[in-house]
Design a protein around this motif. Sequence first.
Motif: not given
Length: 317
Positions: A239-246, A254-259
């Motif tokens: 999704r274009s509207d989701l990012h690590l600062n949310l 979630y943060r670790q999997m995203w990274q």
Amino acid sequence: MSDHIVHSPNSLPPALFLMGPTASGKTDLAIELCENLPCEIISVDSALIYRGMDIGTAKPNAAELKIAPHKLIDILDPAQSYSVAEFRKDALLAMQDITARGNIPLLVGGTMMYYKALIDGLSPLPESDQNVRQAIEAQAEKSGWNVLHQQLAQFDPTSAKRIHPNDPQRLIRALEVYLLTNRSMTDLMATKSAPIPYNIKQFCIAPDDRKVLHERIAQRFQIMVDTGFQAEVEKLKGRSDLHLNLPSIRCVGYRQMWQYLDGDFDFNEMREKSIAATRQLAKRQLTWLRGWENIYSLDTFSLDNLSKVIKLSQLQS
């Protein structure tokens, strides 16, 4: 029923709070309570509020939700944020509805700030105002932070003692509060909401041995990986509207999997970092709970937790 009604404790309707660190067995005991008492569950968890975030939050599954529906889960899109004040308002409304049906609100989760807001209330601090903040910053640039700190000391000496002149973030907030309300932050912080109109019995469930909790956290993360956690985060990442600062994507795991998906580190490192972050979360939750008043402790592996809750709450099964 508003949260401003004052009752004597004996006339208040009952409510149960079931707290504990992550992976301590709260959901299992909550479902058991629902099967034996006229309880309805309200989730007290800042991660379960998000739709499409099921595996990494250990959200109750469809079978569990059929036995014991949870209020305040799946109420927001991950792009949205949710304040402690919004939780308090929503939880009180849900408690009111449950009590009106003749049932017992059972609040289950590990977001201790939410429980604290329910029990202690919130100070009526105003929301930030960008224009006021910019005006304060412009004045600081012109006169210097020391001059602003001296101004603060004139109308709020207590905050001025607490806040260092080299701490612009807190200094701006204290000045902003005064400019918006004409009352000092110290004065407003002393004003709390009225106590909530319930006879609350509070329970904390956790394994007696911290090492066992750590093992449970590691096992649970492996189960999340095995049941499709990576695909869940890939979908969110698409999704274009989701990012690590949310707040949603900053949730543990979630943060670790995203990274990891960003290529910041390999799979094993992601796994280790996720487990370490979850252990840190559990440690913070246990620190809160150690200083908590009027709480009964339950061991995760005790076979009589259900009967203990029923007996200590003076409720009939």
